[in-house]
Design a protein around this motif. Structure first.
Motif, PDB file in Angstrom:
ATOM      1  N   UNK A   1       0.724  -1.228   0.171  1.00 49.76           N
ATOM      2  CA  UNK A   1      -0.225   0.004  -0.043  1.00 49.76           C
ATOM      3  C   UNK A   1       0.918   1.167  -0.061  1.00 49.76           C
ATOM      4  N   UNK A   2       0.172   2.458   0.161  1.00 45.82           N
ATOM      5  CA  UNK A   2       0.966   3.628   0.068  1.00 45.82           C
ATOM      6  C   UNK A   2       1.100   3.970   1.633  1.00 45.82           C
ATOM      7  N   UNK A   3       2.153   4.411   2.201  1.00 43.73           N
ATOM      8  CA  UNK A   3       2.538   4.860   3.447  1.00 43.73           C
ATOM      9  C   UNK A   3       3.167   6.081   3.672  1.00 43.73           C
ATOM     10  N   UNK A   4       2.836   6.895   4.661  1.00 43.24           N
ATOM     11  CA  UNK A   4       3.477   8.026   5.166  1.00 43.24           C
ATOM     12  C   UNK A   4       4.655   7.529   6.103  1.00 43.24           C
ATOM     13  N   UNK A   5       5.835   7.675   5.898  1.00 43.65           N
ATOM     14  CA  UNK A   5       6.829   6.991   6.566  1.00 43.65           C
ATOM     15  C   UNK A   5       8.198   8.076   6.676  1.00 43.65           C
ATOM     16  N   UNK A   6       8.921   7.779   7.864  1.00 44.65           N
ATOM     17  CA  UNK A   6      10.265   8.448   7.866  1.00 44.65           C
ATOM     18  C   UNK A   6      11.292   7.509   7.646  1.00 44.65           C
ATOM     19  N   UNK A   7      12.313   8.108   6.913  1.00 48.75           N
ATOM     20  CA  UNK A   7      13.516   7.568   6.526  1.00 48.75           C
ATOM     21  C   UNK A   7      14.685   8.638   6.306  1.00 48.75           C
TER      22      UNK A   7
ATOM     23  N   UNK B   1      15.692  10.710   8.554  1.00 49.45           N
ATOM     24  CA  UNK B   1      15.290  11.900   8.971  1.00 49.45           C
ATOM     25  C   UNK B   1      14.372  12.755   8.126  1.00 49.45           C
ATOM     26  N   UNK B   2      13.723  12.108   7.098  1.00 45.90           N
ATOM     27  CA  UNK B   2      13.115  12.976   6.170  1.00 45.90           C
ATOM     28  C   UNK B   2      11.561  12.074   6.125  1.00 45.90           C
ATOM     29  N   UNK B   3      10.618  12.898   5.505  1.00 40.94           N
ATOM     30  CA  UNK B   3       9.209  12.264   5.358  1.00 40.94           C
ATOM     31  C   UNK B   3       8.957  12.001   3.757  1.00 40.94           C
ATOM     32  N   UNK B   4       8.386  10.866   3.702  1.00 41.90           N
ATOM     33  CA  UNK B   4       8.026  10.693   2.270  1.00 41.90           C
ATOM     34  C   UNK B   4       6.549   9.919   2.453  1.00 41.90           C
ATOM     35  N   UNK B   5       5.922   9.991   1.213  1.00 44.29           N
ATOM     36  CA  UNK B   5       5.004   9.092   0.956  1.00 44.29           C
ATOM     37  C   UNK B   5       5.139   8.331  -0.372  1.00 44.29           C
ATOM     38  N   UNK B   6       5.030   7.254  -0.263  1.00 41.58           N
ATOM     39  CA  UNK B   6       5.260   6.199  -1.033  1.00 41.58           C
ATOM     40  C   UNK B   6       4.716   4.782  -1.114  1.00 41.58           C
ATOM     41  N   UNK B   7       4.601   4.212  -2.325  1.00 40.31           N
ATOM     42  CA  UNK B   7       4.090   2.829  -2.222  1.00 40.31           C
ATOM     43  C   UNK B   7       5.177   1.859  -1.644  1.00 40.31           C
TER      44      UNK B   7
END
Length: 288
Positions: A231-237, A239-245
Motif C-alpha cells: 500500500x501507500x504509506x507515510x514514513x520517515x527515513x 530524517x525525512x518524510x515520504x509518501x510512497x508505495x
C-alpha cells in the motif's frame, strides 16, 4: 552511595517504546527534549531519564508525551493507559459540576460519589494532581463529538514528500480541519477502526502521479505504525518524510515504488524505516 536499581524489563520496554516514537516523530513535529521538558514542567535531565530508561514513565509525563507525539498512550505504555483510563472513567460518571468549581472540587465530588472502589493510593493521586497547578492535565481525553454522521478530521501541519523527502516546515495550506460523513467514507471504500486516528496530510512532489498529485490532501490512519500489506504509506527515513508505495522486498528491506514511471524503485532497510501512517484516501480536487 548505592547504585540506582535498574527498571524491570516491562518498565524499561515502556521507556524504549516512548523513545522510539519520539525519535521517529521529533523532526516531523518539531520536538526536542527541551520542548518536552517545558510542556511537562520538568527538567530536560528528567526527560532524558525517562527516555533512556533510568526512571519509569509516570502518568503525567505519559499524557504530555501522548499529546505532543499525537499518539495514544497505549502505543508506548498499556499500563499507564489503563491506569489513566481507570481514573478518568470515574469522572465520566459524575454529574456535570458548576463552572465555578475548581479541579480539586470536581475530583472531591467524584470521590464522594463514585470513589469507594478506588484504592487509597489512587484517591490520593487524583487529589494531588488536581490540587497541584503544575499537574493539570492538558490533554483532551474526550473524543470529538459527532454531528449526525459527521466526524472531524484534524489536519497535520506536515507534508510528506513524493520525491526527495521533506522536513516539517511552515507552508501555506488550502485546507485545515475538515468535517466529513462517515457513511460517505465507507461508500468510497475507506476502512478504519477508529475515526479518531484519521488525519489529513499533504502530498508534496510529482513522483506519485497520477495517483497522488502535488499538494493533494490525503486521509491517513495514524494507528497503523507497522507494515500491514502492500500500500501507500507515510514514513520517515533518513530524517525525512515520504509518501510512497511500499512492498516487502526481503527480510531486511522494503521495496519503495513511485507511481510516476520516471522514478525507479529502490530498496531501503526496514530497521531504518519508521512507518507513521497508511494512506487511505486521496482527496483530489480537479479544475473544471
Amino acid at each position: 552511595m548505592s547504585k540506582k536499581k535498574e527498571l524491570s524489563p516491562e518498565l524499561k520496554a515502556e521507556c524504549d517504546a516512548a523513545k522510539a516514537l519520539f525519535v521517529a516523530k521529533k523532526n516531523a513535529l518539531g520536538l526536542t527534549q527541551a520542548s518536552l521538558a517545558e510542556a511537562a514542567d520538568i527538567s530536560a535531565a528528567a526527560v532524558a531519564m525517562y527516555l533512556n530508561g533510568t526512571n519509569p514513565l509516570n502518568a503525567k509525563f505519559a499524557v504530555v508525551l501522548s499529546r505532543l507525539l499525537e499518539v495514544p498512550i497505549e502505543k508506548f505504555s498499556r499500563r499507564l493507559a489503563n491506569e489513566i483510563s481507570e481514573l478518568t472513567s470515574e469522572t465520566d460518571r459524575v454529574e456535570a459540576p458548576t463552572q465555578s468549581a475548581s479541579a480539586a472540587d470536581m475530583v472531591r465530588q467524584m470521590l464522594a460519589k463514585q470513589g469507594k472502589g478506588l484504592s487509597d493510593e489512587a484517591r490520593n493521586r487524583l487529589l494531588a494532581a488536581a490540587e497541584e497547578p503544575s499537574n493539570v492535565i492538558t490533554a483532551d481525553f474526550s473524543r470529538p463529538g459527532l454531528v449526525g454522521d459527521e466526524i472531524r478530521i484534524a489536519h497535520y501541519d506536515i507534508r510528506g514528500a513524493m520525491g526527495d523527502g521533506q522536513k516539517a516546515a511552515d507552508f501555506p495550506e488550502m485546507l485545515k480541519d475538515i468535517r466529513v460523513s462517515q457513511r460517505h467514507l465507507r461508500e468510497l471504500g475507506v476502512e478504519y477502526e477508529d475515526y479518531n486516528y484519521l488525519k489529513l496530510v499533504t502530498g508534496w512532489g510529482q513522483s506519485m502521479e497520477p495517483t497522488i498529485k502535488h499538494r493533494d490532501p490525503l486521509i491517513v490512519d495514524i494507528s497503523i505504525r507497522d507494515f500491514v500489506g502492500d500500500g501507500i504509506y507515510l514514513y520517515s527515513w533518513d530524517d525525512l518524510l515520504y509518501i510512497k508505495r511500499m512492498q516487502v522486498a526481503d527480510a531486511d528491506n522494503f521495496e519503495i515504488i513511485s507511481d510516476n514511471a520516471r522514478h525507479t524503485p529502490k530498496r531501503i532497510r526496514r530497521e531504518d524505516t519508521h512507518i507513521l501512517a497508511r494512506v487511505l484516501l486521496v482527496w483530489n480536487a480537479h479544475l473544471v
